[in-house]
Write a protein that holds these residues in place. Structure first.
Motif, PDB file in Angstrom:
ATOM      1  N   ILE A  56       0.716  -1.125  -0.186  1.00 48.29           N
ATOM      2  CA  ILE A  56       0.114  -0.051   0.172  1.00 48.29           C
ATOM      3  C   ILE A  56       0.952   1.326  -0.100  1.00 48.29           C
ATOM      4  O   ILE A  56       0.675   2.176  -0.779  1.00 48.29           O
ATOM      5  N   ALA A  57       1.692   1.213   0.939  1.00 49.77           N
ATOM      6  CA  ALA A  57       2.778   2.382   1.137  1.00 49.77           C
ATOM      7  C   ALA A  57       3.692   2.655  -0.435  1.00 49.77           C
ATOM      8  O   ALA A  57       3.625   3.739  -0.853  1.00 49.77           O
ATOM      9  N   SER A  58       4.114   1.502  -1.042  1.00 46.44           N
ATOM     10  CA  SER A  58       4.749   1.738  -2.086  1.00 46.44           C
ATOM     11  C   SER A  58       3.823   2.268  -3.409  1.00 46.44           C
ATOM     12  O   SER A  58       4.178   2.975  -4.127  1.00 46.44           O
ATOM     13  N   VAL A  59       2.594   1.772  -3.478  1.00 44.99           N
ATOM     14  CA  VAL A  59       1.688   2.102  -4.467  1.00 44.99           C
ATOM     15  C   VAL A  59       1.564   3.765  -4.318  1.00 44.99           C
ATOM     16  O   VAL A  59       1.367   4.675  -5.339  1.00 44.99           O
ATOM     17  N   LYS A  60       1.265   3.944  -2.974  1.00 45.79           N
ATOM     18  CA  LYS A  60       1.027   5.649  -2.437  1.00 45.79           C
ATOM     19  C   LYS A  60       2.170   6.408  -2.916  1.00 45.79           C
ATOM     20  O   LYS A  60       2.243   7.770  -3.371  1.00 45.79           O
ATOM     21  N   VAL A  61       3.315   6.050  -2.525  1.00 45.79           N
ATOM     22  CA  VAL A  61       4.638   6.462  -2.799  1.00 45.79           C
ATOM     23  C   VAL A  61       4.988   6.980  -4.389  1.00 45.79           C
ATOM     24  O   VAL A  61       5.235   7.929  -4.779  1.00 45.79           O
ATOM     25  N   ILE A  62       4.630   6.031  -5.027  1.00 45.13           N
ATOM     26  CA  ILE A  62       4.875   5.886  -6.749  1.00 45.13           C
ATOM     27  C   ILE A  62       3.846   6.999  -7.278  1.00 45.13           C
ATOM     28  O   ILE A  62       4.166   7.711  -8.032  1.00 45.13           O
ATOM     29  N   ARG A  63       2.491   6.847  -6.613  1.00 43.98           N
ATOM     30  CA  ARG A  63       1.342   7.725  -7.349  1.00 43.98           C
ATOM     31  C   ARG A  63       1.485   9.178  -7.032  1.00 43.98           C
ATOM     32  O   ARG A  63       1.076   9.948  -7.958  1.00 43.98           O
ATOM     33  N   ARG A  64       1.847   9.183  -5.790  1.00 44.73           N
ATOM     34  CA  ARG A  64       2.372  10.765  -5.535  1.00 44.73           C
ATOM     35  C   ARG A  64       3.532  11.366  -5.694  1.00 44.73           C
ATOM     36  O   ARG A  64       3.825  12.495  -5.608  1.00 44.73           O
ATOM     37  N   LYS A  65       4.316  10.425  -6.542  1.00 50.14           N
ATOM     38  CA  LYS A  65       5.476  10.994  -7.080  1.00 50.14           C
ATOM     39  C   LYS A  65       6.402  11.803  -5.989  1.00 50.14           C
ATOM     40  O   LYS A  65       7.001  12.875  -6.189  1.00 50.14           O
ATOM     41  N   LEU A  66       6.501  11.220  -4.679  1.00 51.54           N
ATOM     42  CA  LEU A  66       7.452  11.505  -3.832  1.00 51.54           C
ATOM     43  C   LEU A  66       9.119  11.237  -3.908  1.00 51.54           C
ATOM     44  O   LEU A  66       9.246  10.609  -5.070  1.00 51.54           O
ATOM     45  N   PRO A  67       9.798  11.735  -3.198  1.00 53.44           N
ATOM     46  CA  PRO A  67      11.440  11.482  -3.767  1.00 53.44           C
ATOM     47  C   PRO A  67      11.739  10.126  -3.861  1.00 53.44           C
ATOM     48  O   PRO A  67      11.112   9.153  -3.387  1.00 53.44           O
ATOM     49  N   GLY A  68      12.751  10.043  -4.748  1.00 57.66           N
ATOM     50  CA  GLY A  68      13.329   8.667  -5.194  1.00 57.66           C
ATOM     51  C   GLY A  68      13.727   7.807  -4.053  1.00 57.66           C
ATOM     52  O   GLY A  68      13.574   6.700  -4.239  1.00 57.66           O
ATOM     53  N   VAL A  69      14.318   8.461  -3.204  1.00 60.08           N
ATOM     54  CA  VAL A  69      14.598   7.442  -1.947  1.00 60.08           C
ATOM     55  C   VAL A  69      13.612   6.552  -1.254  1.00 60.08           C
ATOM     56  O   VAL A  69      13.729   5.467  -1.070  1.00 60.08           O
ATOM     57  N   LEU A  70      12.269   7.209  -1.212  1.00 62.41           N
ATOM     58  CA  LEU A  70      11.138   6.472  -0.775  1.00 62.41           C
ATOM     59  C   LEU A  70      10.712   5.445  -1.712  1.00 62.41           C
ATOM     60  O   LEU A  70      10.188   4.194  -1.456  1.00 62.41           O
ATOM     61  N   ARG A  71      10.937   5.746  -3.221  1.00 65.80           N
ATOM     62  CA  ARG A  71      10.498   4.761  -4.115  1.00 65.80           C
ATOM     63  C   ARG A  71      11.232   3.572  -4.190  1.00 65.80           C
ATOM     64  O   ARG A  71      11.052   2.399  -4.610  1.00 65.80           O
ATOM     65  N   VAL A  72      12.643   3.611  -3.469  1.00 62.28           N
ATOM     66  CA  VAL A  72      13.495   2.373  -3.424  1.00 62.28           C
ATOM     67  C   VAL A  72      13.452   1.678  -2.093  1.00 62.28           C
ATOM     68  O   VAL A  72      13.189   0.415  -2.015  1.00 62.28           O
ATOM     69  N   THR A  73      13.323   2.576  -1.064  1.00 60.72           N
ATOM     70  CA  THR A  73      13.316   1.850   0.499  1.00 60.72           C
ATOM     71  C   THR A  73      12.064   1.169   0.823  1.00 60.72           C
ATOM     72  O   THR A  73      12.085   0.070   1.613  1.00 60.72           O
ATOM     73  N   ILE A  74      11.028   1.905   0.438  1.00 63.52           N
ATOM     74  CA  ILE A  74       9.580   1.275   0.616  1.00 63.52           C
ATOM     75  C   ILE A  74       9.504  -0.278   0.090  1.00 63.52           C
ATOM     76  O   ILE A  74       9.240  -1.045   0.837  1.00 63.52           O
ATOM     77  N   PRO A  75       9.834  -0.319  -1.145  1.00 64.39           N
ATOM     78  CA  PRO A  75       9.754  -1.677  -1.810  1.00 64.39           C
ATOM     79  C   PRO A  75      10.698  -2.673  -1.101  1.00 64.39           C
ATOM     80  O   PRO A  75      10.473  -3.807  -1.027  1.00 64.39           O
ATOM     81  N   LEU A  76      12.077  -2.105  -0.874  1.00 67.86           N
ATOM     82  CA  LEU A  76      13.062  -2.874  -0.297  1.00 67.86           C
ATOM     83  C   LEU A  76      12.829  -3.539   1.189  1.00 67.86           C
ATOM     84  O   LEU A  76      12.664  -4.375   1.687  1.00 67.86           O
ATOM     85  N   ALA A  77      11.839  -2.439   1.796  1.00 65.04           N
ATOM     86  CA  ALA A  77      11.461  -2.838   3.415  1.00 65.04           C
ATOM     87  C   ALA A  77      10.353  -3.841   3.087  1.00 65.04           C
ATOM     88  O   ALA A  77      10.127  -4.642   4.146  1.00 65.04           O
ATOM     89  N   THR A  78       9.411  -3.640   2.080  1.00 64.67           N
ATOM     90  CA  THR A  78       8.426  -4.624   1.717  1.00 64.67           C
ATOM     91  C   THR A  78       8.922  -5.965   1.304  1.00 64.67           C
ATOM     92  O   THR A  78       8.724  -7.055   1.921  1.00 64.67           O
ATOM     93  N   LEU A  79      10.191  -6.100   0.725  1.00 66.59           N
ATOM     94  CA  LEU A  79      10.696  -7.446   0.327  1.00 66.59           C
ATOM     95  C   LEU A  79      11.452  -7.817   1.679  1.00 66.59           C
ATOM     96  O   LEU A  79      11.257  -9.234   1.652  1.00 66.59           O
ATOM     97  N   ALA A  80      12.011  -6.983   2.547  1.00 63.93           N
ATOM     98  CA  ALA A  80      12.384  -8.004   3.598  1.00 63.93           C
ATOM     99  C   ALA A  80      11.511  -8.310   4.656  1.00 63.93           C
ATOM    100  O   ALA A  80      11.681  -9.534   5.085  1.00 63.93           O
ATOM    101  N   CYS A  81      10.257  -7.803   4.695  1.00 61.19           N
ATOM    102  CA  CYS A  81       9.206  -8.220   5.302  1.00 61.19           C
ATOM    103  C   CYS A  81       8.796  -9.550   4.724  1.00 61.19           C
ATOM    104  O   CYS A  81       8.540 -10.769   5.442  1.00 61.19           O
ATOM    105  N   LEU A  82       8.871  -9.700   3.500  1.00 60.67           N
ATOM    106  CA  LEU A  82       8.226 -10.935   2.682  1.00 60.67           C
ATOM    107  C   LEU A  82       9.524 -12.179   3.048  1.00 60.67           C
ATOM    108  O   LEU A  82       9.053 -13.114   3.203  1.00 60.67           O
ATOM    109  N   LEU A  83      10.676 -11.725   3.128  1.00 62.85           N
ATOM    110  CA  LEU A  83      11.726 -12.763   3.406  1.00 62.85           C
ATOM    111  C   LEU A  83      11.727 -13.214   4.872  1.00 62.85           C
ATOM    112  O   LEU A  83      11.886 -14.103   5.156  1.00 62.85           O
ATOM    113  N   PHE A  84      11.619 -12.317   5.787  1.00 58.58           N
ATOM    114  CA  PHE A  84      11.168 -12.595   7.212  1.00 58.58           C
ATOM    115  C   PHE A  84      10.083 -13.800   7.046  1.00 58.58           C
ATOM    116  O   PHE A  84      10.049 -14.794   7.858  1.00 58.58           O
TER     117      PHE A  84
END
Length: 134
Positions: A56-84
């Motif tokens: 949800i956060a990744s979709v919101k960050v990408i749709r609202r065109k927020l800074p690039g660092v958020l476009r990378v870190t939020i999907p990475l955090a989501t991937l970390a949750c998936l791996l855990f």
């Protein structure tokens, strides 16, 4: 017409709660993945919640065109949750052998006995002994 700073702040305000939730859930999933069973099961729950919030956060960050660092870190955090979630789920599926392995490691003193615990654990996993539902 609103100033660009006000517009960026308004776009960010609608996503901040989701970002905080993702960060908190990643931390909780990580912390609970390193404790002994049965507490380790909480990591699966926090990880699944983190994946949902992260998407949800990744979709919101990408749709609202927020800074690039958020476009990378939020999907990475989501991937970390998936791996855990996946790694801890595997240990939960093999609940009995994993609990015995953790107890064996807690009771050992020498490297040789730790190696024996690991060997026994691997043997049980290779024969699917102690799988939930069997």
């Amino acid at each position: 017409m609103p100033a660009p700073e006000e517009d960026a702040a308004a776009r960010m305000a609608s996503v901040v709660g989701w970002i905080r939730a993702v960060v908190l859930l990643v931390l909780l999933a990580y912390l609970f993945s390193s404790v002994a069973l049965p507490w380790k099961i909480a990591s699966v729950v926090f990880g699944m919640a983190g994946v949902v919030c992260g998407v949800i956060a990744s979709v919101k960050v990408i749709r609202r065109k927020l800074p690039g660092v958020l476009r990378v870190t939020i999907p990475l955090a989501t991937l970390a949750c998936l791996l855990f979630t996946l790694s801890t789920s595997t240990q939960v599926v093999f609940y009995q052998p994993t609990a015995e392995y953790e107890q064996c490691l807690a009771d050992t003193v020498t490297a040789r006995s730790q190696a024996q615990c690991k060997h026994d654990y691997e043997q049980k996993l290779s024969t699917f002994q102690g799988v939930i539902g069997s």
